[in-house]
Scaffold this active site. Sequence first.
Site, PDB file in Angstrom:
ATOM      1  CG  ASP A 190      -6.301 -28.182 -47.937  1.00 54.98           C
ATOM      2  OD1 ASP A 190      -7.450 -28.118 -47.408  1.00 54.98           O
ATOM      3  OD2 ASP A 190      -6.041 -27.622 -49.029  1.00 54.98           O
ATOM      4  CG  ASN A 215      -8.971 -24.237 -42.220  1.00 61.87           C
ATOM      5  OD1 ASN A 215      -7.935 -24.788 -42.593  1.00 61.87           O
ATOM      6  ND2 ASN A 215     -10.181 -24.607 -42.594  1.00 61.87           N
ATOM      7  CD  GLU A 240     -15.772 -29.559 -40.532  1.00 59.52           C
ATOM      8  OE1 GLU A 240     -16.117 -29.456 -41.741  1.00 59.52           O
ATOM      9  OE2 GLU A 240     -16.441 -29.095 -39.614  1.00 59.52           O
TER      10      GLU A 240
HETATM   11  N1  LIG Z   1      -8.349 -26.171 -44.784  1.00 50.00           N
HETATM   12  C1  LIG Z   1      -9.574 -26.574 -45.124  1.00 50.00           C
HETATM   13  N2  LIG Z   1     -10.620 -26.115 -44.376  1.00 50.00           N
HETATM   14  C2  LIG Z   1     -11.860 -26.496 -44.652  1.00 50.00           C
HETATM   15  C3  LIG Z   1     -12.115 -27.420 -45.726  1.00 50.00           C
HETATM   16  N3  LIG Z   1     -13.475 -27.623 -45.732  1.00 50.00           N
HETATM   17  C4  LIG Z   1     -14.032 -26.905 -44.729  1.00 50.00           C
HETATM   18  N4  LIG Z   1     -13.071 -26.244 -44.087  1.00 50.00           N
HETATM   19  C5  LIG Z   1     -13.253 -25.385 -42.996  1.00 50.00           C
HETATM   20  O1  LIG Z   1     -13.752 -26.030 -41.836  1.00 50.00           O
HETATM   21  C6  LIG Z   1     -14.363 -25.110 -40.980  1.00 50.00           C
HETATM   22  C7  LIG Z   1     -15.520 -25.619 -40.354  1.00 50.00           C
HETATM   23  O2  LIG Z   1     -15.945 -24.787 -39.428  1.00 50.00           O
HETATM   24  P1  LIG Z   1     -17.218 -24.930 -38.571  1.00 50.00           P
HETATM   25  O3  LIG Z   1     -18.296 -25.564 -39.413  1.00 50.00           O
HETATM   26  O4  LIG Z   1     -17.646 -23.586 -38.162  1.00 50.00           O
HETATM   27  O5  LIG Z   1     -16.927 -25.844 -37.403  1.00 50.00           O
HETATM   28  P2  LIG Z   1     -15.685 -25.912 -36.367  1.00 50.00           P
HETATM   29  O6  LIG Z   1     -14.954 -24.739 -36.512  1.00 50.00           O
HETATM   30  O7  LIG Z   1     -14.970 -27.138 -36.741  1.00 50.00           O
HETATM   31  O8  LIG Z   1     -16.407 -26.074 -35.060  1.00 50.00           O
HETATM   32  P3  LIG Z   1     -17.139 -27.316 -34.528  1.00 50.00           P
HETATM   33  O9  LIG Z   1     -17.462 -28.189 -35.676  1.00 50.00           O
HETATM   34  O10 LIG Z   1     -18.374 -26.846 -33.980  1.00 50.00           O
HETATM   35  O11 LIG Z   1     -16.244 -27.970 -33.661  1.00 50.00           O
HETATM   36  C8  LIG Z   1     -14.617 -23.898 -41.862  1.00 50.00           C
HETATM   37  O12 LIG Z   1     -13.798 -22.790 -41.455  1.00 50.00           O
HETATM   38  C9  LIG Z   1     -14.226 -24.325 -43.211  1.00 50.00           C
HETATM   39  O13 LIG Z   1     -13.662 -23.282 -43.999  1.00 50.00           O
HETATM   40  C10 LIG Z   1     -11.012 -27.871 -46.470  1.00 50.00           C
HETATM   41  O14 LIG Z   1     -11.107 -28.628 -47.411  1.00 50.00           O
HETATM   42  N5  LIG Z   1      -9.767 -27.405 -46.112  1.00 50.00           N
END
Ligand SMILES: Nc1nc2c(ncn2[C@@H]2O[C@H](COP(=O)(O)OP(=O)(O)OP(=O)(O)O)[C@@H](O)[C@H]2O)c(=O)[nH]1
Length: 568
Positions: A466, A457, A492
Amino acid sequence: MSLIVLLFFQSSVLLSFKANMFNSIKAKVITVFSLIMASFTILLLCIFYISERDQLVNLELQKSTEISQLHARSLSQEFEQYVAILKVMKNTYDLQQADSKTILRALNQLLKVGEGDFINAAFVDQNFNLTDISGETRKVAHPLFIHGDMRDHKDYNITVPIHASFTNEPVIVVSVPILNEQKKWQGALAVAVPLTLISEKLSAIKLAKESYAWLSDANGLIVSHPIKEVIMSTSLSTTEDPDFPGFYKIVKQTQSNQNGYGEYYDTKLAEDKIVTFSSIEVLPKWTLFVTTEKSEIFSNIDELLYRIVTISCLLMLFYLFVIAHLANKIAKPISLLTKQVKKAINCPNNEFKMVNAKDEIGQLSEAFYISFKKINAYTSSLEEMVSQRTLEISTKNTQLNEQNSELEKLASIDALTQLYNRRAFMEYVNKELSRAKRHATPVTLAILDIDHFKSINDSYGHNIGDDILQKLAEQLTLNIRHEDVVSRWGGEEFVILMAKTTSQQAYAHLNHIRELISKFDFSLNNNITFSAGMVDYQPGESFESWSHRADQALYKAKASGRNCIVQG
Ligand SMILES: Nc1nc2c(ncn2[C@@H]2O[C@H](COP(=O)(O)OP(=O)(O)OP(=O)(O)O)[C@@H](O)[C@H]2O)c(=O)[nH]1
């Protein structure tokens, strides 16, 4: 009789009530008017009958009395005639010189009877020798009719009934005295009138078919009667006779009245009798009776009654006919109107036909016509409105159904990935768990999480993030088995429920997917991987516990370097 007719009418009415005949106006009108007219007619005719009957009774009795009187006078005149003839004979012949036989023959001729007939003339000399027409002379043994005052001072004499000297039959002797110049009694000229002759004359007197006349003399002795046995043997009594109750009252009347009438009952014949009486002037204190059956005297009254009943019946029949005709005239348009109204109600398309009448029924019919016209117009506009509204409602319903299914979809589908959302997934899980419990089949739950998605992101922007989520969802959907269900768990994270699958089987399959994804071209500089934790379902545990265990497995996968799958 009138009462029977009235009772007949009333019982007809009661029967009509019972037979529910009063359901029609016609029956009501006929019955009510018939009753009124019948009662009115019967009442009028009863009043007429009562007033006429009294008058008729008096007239009949008066007429009978007058007839008796007339016959009594006629009888008197007959005796007066005998006296007159005797007087003429006495004055015509020199009775002392003339041959008695010649005189008697002349006398008999004048009396218009021949020798041997009932009325016999006789000549009595001063020595009481009686000579009859045959010339035979004998001494008068009981010279009743030439005794005392009657002999010298009266110009005629009529005896009580006596037995004739020659025939010994009961007779009445009419005589005139023969006097010399010195007014001394020289004998008498007489005629003997047999009672049988009087009876014969009386038999002609009839007031009615069964009536008969009879006579009583001054002493109340019956001297003439159709029943021979009572003649000269029975006297009238002034006390009650059980055979003829009431008759003594008539006898008493005769003592004070010249004429009159009375009633008695003949117990032997079991009949009511009417007796009219009249005294005979020439025969002092003799009475002429005429006895008639009461029913005969009143036969005219009975006739009047029959006439009245006949007229009543005819009048009532006439009224019935008129009333039935009127009722029909009244009821017919009503029935027609009712028929038309029913027709108009049952077949609204048929136009209501007005009843051709100028009275209230006609007005009512017109009102119905206008009402039906308005109702029909209103109904067709209403029908049009209803069909329009129905069409609108059905369109709205279709739209609503579409919206509902859309809403339903929205409620269960994740907008971004088009996968089942958490709510829809939970419904599926509950069903699957109960099926698994029922059939004791294995179920595995896997939670997937994209690795380092935050940095994606951050590097490419949220839109690209997305896009990756969408593409990953698409790949998961394409690669899971038909009976498995994938859902976006949040952010996610994704979950996959694998029915009838052990964790080993699930692991193999999910690992295969992991490999595919890790190699899938997401049009980025780097590849996208995910880590997953998976656990099979332990019988009896809750979903919270099951998913918690899966989470822990995922956590372990993340901890062990990501892009891997850990079985919990
Ligand atoms: N583009 C987008 N991003 C999302 C959505 N839902 C969650 N996110 C993002 O997913 C990210 C999840 O980050 P983290 O929970 O820190 O986990 P990670 O970065 O994937 O790291 P690890 O899970 O530990 O591998 C966050 O930055 C959220 O903003 C969505 O619907 N769309």
